[in-house]
Design a protein around this motif. Structure first.
Motif, PDB file in Angstrom:
ATOM      1  N   ILE A  63      51.970  59.751  60.985  1.00  0.00           N
ATOM      2  CA  ILE A  63      51.410  60.643  59.967  1.00  0.00           C
ATOM      3  C   ILE A  63      50.080  61.196  60.466  1.00  0.00           C
ATOM      4  N   LEU A  64      50.035  62.520  60.645  1.00  0.00           N
ATOM      5  CA  LEU A  64      48.839  63.175  61.171  1.00  0.00           C
ATOM      6  C   LEU A  64      47.874  63.581  60.070  1.00  0.00           C
ATOM      7  N   ASP A  65      48.408  64.091  58.961  1.00  0.00           N
ATOM      8  CA  ASP A  65      47.578  64.583  57.863  1.00  0.00           C
ATOM      9  C   ASP A  65      48.406  64.539  56.577  1.00  0.00           C
ATOM     10  N   SER A  66      47.753  64.480  55.439  1.00  0.00           N
ATOM     11  CA  SER A  66      48.485  64.492  54.171  1.00  0.00           C
ATOM     12  C   SER A  66      47.693  65.274  53.136  1.00  0.00           C
ATOM     13  N   ILE A  67      48.411  65.752  52.117  1.00  0.00           N
ATOM     14  CA  ILE A  67      47.795  66.550  51.065  1.00  0.00           C
ATOM     15  C   ILE A  67      48.584  66.348  49.773  1.00  0.00           C
ATOM     16  N   GLU A  68      47.883  66.432  48.651  1.00  0.00           N
ATOM     17  CA  GLU A  68      48.521  66.301  47.342  1.00  0.00           C
ATOM     18  C   GLU A  68      48.938  67.680  46.846  1.00  0.00           C
ATOM     19  N   LEU A 110      56.666  76.486  49.566  1.00  0.00           N
ATOM     20  CA  LEU A 110      57.121  75.174  50.026  1.00  0.00           C
ATOM     21  C   LEU A 110      58.182  74.640  49.068  1.00  0.00           C
ATOM     22  N   TRP A 111      59.281  74.112  49.624  1.00  0.00           N
ATOM     23  CA  TRP A 111      60.385  73.589  48.824  1.00  0.00           C
ATOM     24  C   TRP A 111      60.700  72.162  49.248  1.00  0.00           C
ATOM     25  N   LEU A 112      60.849  71.288  48.262  1.00  0.00           N
ATOM     26  CA  LEU A 112      61.249  69.901  48.486  1.00  0.00           C
ATOM     27  C   LEU A 112      62.773  69.863  48.480  1.00  0.00           C
ATOM     28  N   ILE A 113      63.363  69.532  49.626  1.00  0.00           N
ATOM     29  CA  ILE A 113      64.815  69.543  49.797  1.00  0.00           C
ATOM     30  C   ILE A 113      65.303  68.105  49.966  1.00  0.00           C
ATOM     31  N   GLY A 114      66.395  67.759  49.316  1.00  0.00           N
ATOM     32  CA  GLY A 114      67.043  66.471  49.535  1.00  0.00           C
ATOM     33  C   GLY A 114      66.511  65.320  48.704  1.00  0.00           C
ATOM     34  N   LEU A 138      57.201  73.226  45.495  1.00  0.00           N
ATOM     35  CA  LEU A 138      55.938  72.505  45.549  1.00  0.00           C
ATOM     36  C   LEU A 138      54.797  73.487  45.354  1.00  0.00           C
ATOM     37  N   LEU A 139      53.782  73.076  44.605  1.00  0.00           N
ATOM     38  CA  LEU A 139      52.672  73.955  44.250  1.00  0.00           C
ATOM     39  C   LEU A 139      51.414  73.549  45.021  1.00  0.00           C
ATOM     40  N   VAL A 140      50.939  74.465  45.867  1.00  0.00           N
ATOM     41  CA  VAL A 140      49.718  74.227  46.639  1.00  0.00           C
ATOM     42  C   VAL A 140      48.860  75.486  46.616  1.00  0.00           C
ATOM     43  N   HIS A 141      47.577  75.315  46.880  1.00  0.00           N
ATOM     44  CA  HIS A 141      46.685  76.459  46.990  1.00  0.00           C
ATOM     45  C   HIS A 141      47.010  77.239  48.261  1.00  0.00           C
ATOM     46  N   ALA A 142      46.678  78.511  48.272  1.00  0.00           N
ATOM     47  CA  ALA A 142      47.016  79.388  49.394  1.00  0.00           C
ATOM     48  C   ALA A 142      46.386  78.908  50.704  1.00  0.00           C
ATOM     49  N   GLU A 194      45.524  75.863  51.510  1.00  0.00           N
ATOM     50  CA  GLU A 194      46.202  74.638  51.922  1.00  0.00           C
ATOM     51  C   GLU A 194      47.568  74.961  52.513  1.00  0.00           C
ATOM     52  N   PHE A 195      48.266  75.932  51.908  1.00  0.00           N
ATOM     53  CA  PHE A 195      49.566  76.353  52.418  1.00  0.00           C
ATOM     54  C   PHE A 195      49.423  76.877  53.845  1.00  0.00           C
ATOM     55  N   ASP A 196      48.430  77.745  54.069  1.00  0.00           N
ATOM     56  CA  ASP A 196      48.218  78.326  55.399  1.00  0.00           C
ATOM     57  C   ASP A 196      47.940  77.233  56.433  1.00  0.00           C
ATOM     58  N   LYS A 197      47.132  76.262  56.047  1.00  0.00           N
ATOM     59  CA  LYS A 197      46.774  75.177  56.956  1.00  0.00           C
ATOM     60  C   LYS A 197      48.000  74.338  57.326  1.00  0.00           C
ATOM     61  N   PHE A 198      48.767  73.908  56.322  1.00  0.00           N
ATOM     62  CA  PHE A 198      49.889  73.011  56.571  1.00  0.00           C
ATOM     63  C   PHE A 198      51.119  73.717  57.108  1.00  0.00           C
ATOM     64  N   ALA A 199      51.489  74.841  56.517  1.00  0.00           N
ATOM     65  CA  ALA A 199      52.698  75.534  56.956  1.00  0.00           C
ATOM     66  C   ALA A 199      52.516  76.072  58.370  1.00  0.00           C
ATOM     67  N   GLY A 200      51.312  76.511  58.697  1.00  0.00           N
ATOM     68  CA  GLY A 200      51.051  76.995  60.044  1.00  0.00           C
ATOM     69  C   GLY A 200      51.191  75.890  61.076  1.00  0.00           C
ATOM     70  N   ARG A 201      50.670  74.723  60.757  1.00  0.00           N
ATOM     71  CA  ARG A 201      50.770  73.590  61.685  1.00  0.00           C
ATOM     72  C   ARG A 201      52.183  73.021  61.735  1.00  0.00           C
ATOM     73  N   ALA A 202      52.954  73.195  60.651  1.00  0.00           N
ATOM     74  CA  ALA A 202      54.319  72.668  60.616  1.00  0.00           C
ATOM     75  C   ALA A 202      55.233  73.428  61.569  1.00  0.00           C
ATOM     76  N   HIS A 203      54.859  74.650  61.915  1.00  0.00           N
ATOM     77  CA  HIS A 203      55.683  75.420  62.847  1.00  0.00           C
ATOM     78  C   HIS A 203      55.439  75.027  64.297  1.00  0.00           C
ATOM     79  N   GLU A 204      54.436  74.191  64.544  1.00  0.00           N
ATOM     80  CA  GLU A 204      54.210  73.702  65.902  1.00  0.00           C
ATOM     81  C   GLU A 204      55.394  72.840  66.318  1.00  0.00           C
ATOM     82  N   ARG A 205      55.582  72.758  67.608  1.00  0.00           N
ATOM     83  CA  ARG A 205      56.721  72.010  68.131  1.00  0.00           C
ATOM     84  C   ARG A 205      56.606  70.518  67.791  1.00  0.00           C
ATOM     85  N   GLY A 206      57.649  69.989  67.177  1.00  0.00           N
ATOM     86  CA  GLY A 206      57.706  68.561  66.904  1.00  0.00           C
ATOM     87  C   GLY A 206      57.043  68.103  65.624  1.00  0.00           C
ATOM     88  N   LEU A 207      56.456  69.002  64.829  1.00  0.00           N
ATOM     89  CA  LEU A 207      55.810  68.588  63.582  1.00  0.00           C
ATOM     90  C   LEU A 207      56.698  68.949  62.388  1.00  0.00           C
TER      91      LEU A 207
END
Length: 169
Positions: free
Chosen positions: A36-41, A73-77, A99-103, A105-118
């Motif tokens: 776990i690298l980072d987490s957010i509510e 962001l969508w919670l699947i499964g 999932l409801l997040v501030h813009a 926070e979305f930019d920070k997490f979704a951008g990093r999620a597109h990195e390879r392996g995350l």
């Protein structure tokens, strides 16, 4: 003579923490499978029957993950069991939930999620002190088999050290 009030000792009383939130479900396998690298509510957009079912503790995050679709962001499964008293207005147990997040926070997490392996996964779901359903989402990297073994060895040796220190004191 005043009667003494007895404290409630049951499943509901033990779930309630001092900090004012009620745990619904925790993804315990995540700590074993991922680093776990980072987490957010973030908030959850739910139907009424889903909320009532979650209050009964009927939520499973075992196979759940988070996807980015159309800048959301969508919670699947995640599996929220049917609520018995909902009748014909019951929900689909495995439907995607927004999932409801501030813009920012979305930019920070979704951008990093597109990195390879995350990957984005839900770590735990709970009701906060105001009664709102919250999800703690984690940005994770998958562990290899040798990393999992290393983690188990480290945990085992730490447990042995704590046990030895307790015996000395």
């Amino acid at each position: 003579m005043a009667k003494k009030k007895s404290k409630k000792k049951g499943a509901a009383a033990s779930k309630k923490a001092d900090s004012g939130f009620t745990m619904v479900s925790e993804n315990r396998k995540a700590r074993h499978r991922y680093e776990i690298l980072d987490s957010i509510e973030c908030g959850l957009m739910l139907m009424g029957s889903e909320v009532k079912s979650m209050r009964e503790g009927k939520l499973s995050l075992d196979e759940a993950h988070i996807r980015v679709k159309d800048h959301e962001l969508w919670l699947i499964g995640a599996d929220i069991a049917h609520y018995n008293n909902a009748g014909m207005w019951n929900h689909d147990p495995r439907r995607p939930r927004k999932l409801l997040v501030h813009a920012r926070e979305f930019d920070k997490f979704a951008g990093r999620a597109h990195e390879r392996g995350l990957t984005l996964i839900p770590l735990r779901v709970y009701f906060n002190d105001r009664g709102l359903a919250k999800c703690v989402m984690g940005l994770v990297k998958g562990k290899k088999l040798h990393d999992k073994r290393e983690t188990l060895k480290k945990r085992d040796s730490d447990r042995g050290l704590r046990r030895a220190m307790r015996g000395r004191g």
